[in-house]
Write an enzyme that holds these catalytic residues in place. Structure first.
Site, PDB file in Angstrom:
ATOM      1  N   CYS A  46     -31.231  -3.839  -9.662  1.00 20.16           N
ATOM      2  CA  CYS A  46     -32.639  -3.987  -8.991  1.00 20.16           C
ATOM      3  C   CYS A  46     -33.703  -3.019  -9.775  1.00 20.16           C
ATOM      4  CB  CYS A  46     -32.685  -4.067  -7.302  1.00 20.16           C
ATOM      5  SG  CYS A  46     -31.698  -5.162  -6.615  1.00 20.16           S
ATOM      6  N   THR A  47     -33.358  -1.918 -10.010  1.00 18.94           N
ATOM      7  CA  THR A  47     -34.213  -0.956 -10.410  1.00 18.94           C
ATOM      8  C   THR A  47     -34.535  -1.421 -11.897  1.00 18.94           C
ATOM      9  OG1 THR A  47     -33.623   1.017  -9.034  1.00 18.94           O
ATOM     10  CG2 THR A  47     -34.666   1.379 -10.863  1.00 18.94           C
TER      11      THR A  47
END
Length: 153
Positions: A46-47
């Site tokens: 996600c990052t």
């Protein structure tokens, strides 16, 4: 199954990482909105995905599309994450009722209690203009964003 192109997008109001309440119907009145559902703040994939979006905000600006991230994390977690990563776009908390908006958009994984990696571009009349997703654990290809934005009217 995530909403398909042409479907009516449900209206919602969620708080962003600054505690500001944002309503879809009000936002799309100003132009298209890209909703980027993702599982968890601070997680590796996600990052990586949201940092890639952060680093390429110009393609959204050039298409006059407002970028919004959405996860089941709390406003407080999203605020800390956004500050850490330098996200200058809104990230919305679908924390409570848990995943309600993700469920309405067909982007909720019941067994895991998380949002899946689904992206929808919503137009002025709350119609889905573009929609794509990847399997859990699989990052979205940034080319899919370029392709979706290129197809906008």
């Amino acid at each position: 199954m995530v909403l398909e192109v042409g479907a009516q997008a449900p209206d919602f109001t969620l708080s962003d990482q600054h505690g500001e309440e944002l309503t879809l119907s009000e936002m799309v009145a100003e132009g298209p909105v890209a909703l980027v559902f993702f599982p968890f703040a601070f997680s590796g994939i996600c990052t990586g995905e949201l940092c890639e979006l952060r680093d390429n905000l110009s393609i959204f600006a050039d298409s006059k599309v407002r970028l919004l991230g959405i996860s089941i994390d709390s406003v407080y977690a999203l605020q800390a994450w956004a500050q850490q990563e330098g996200y200058e776009f809104s990230i919305l908390s679908d924390f409570w009722p848990h995943g309600e908006v993700a469920r309405q958009y067909g982007a909720f994984v019941e067994e895991a209690g998380i949002a899946t990696r689904a992206t929808l571009i919503i137009g002025e009349d709350r119609r889905v203009l573009a929609s794509f997703e990847t399997a859990p654990g699989e990052a979205r290809d940034f080319g899919a964003y370029r392709e979706a934005l290129a197809q906008l009217p």
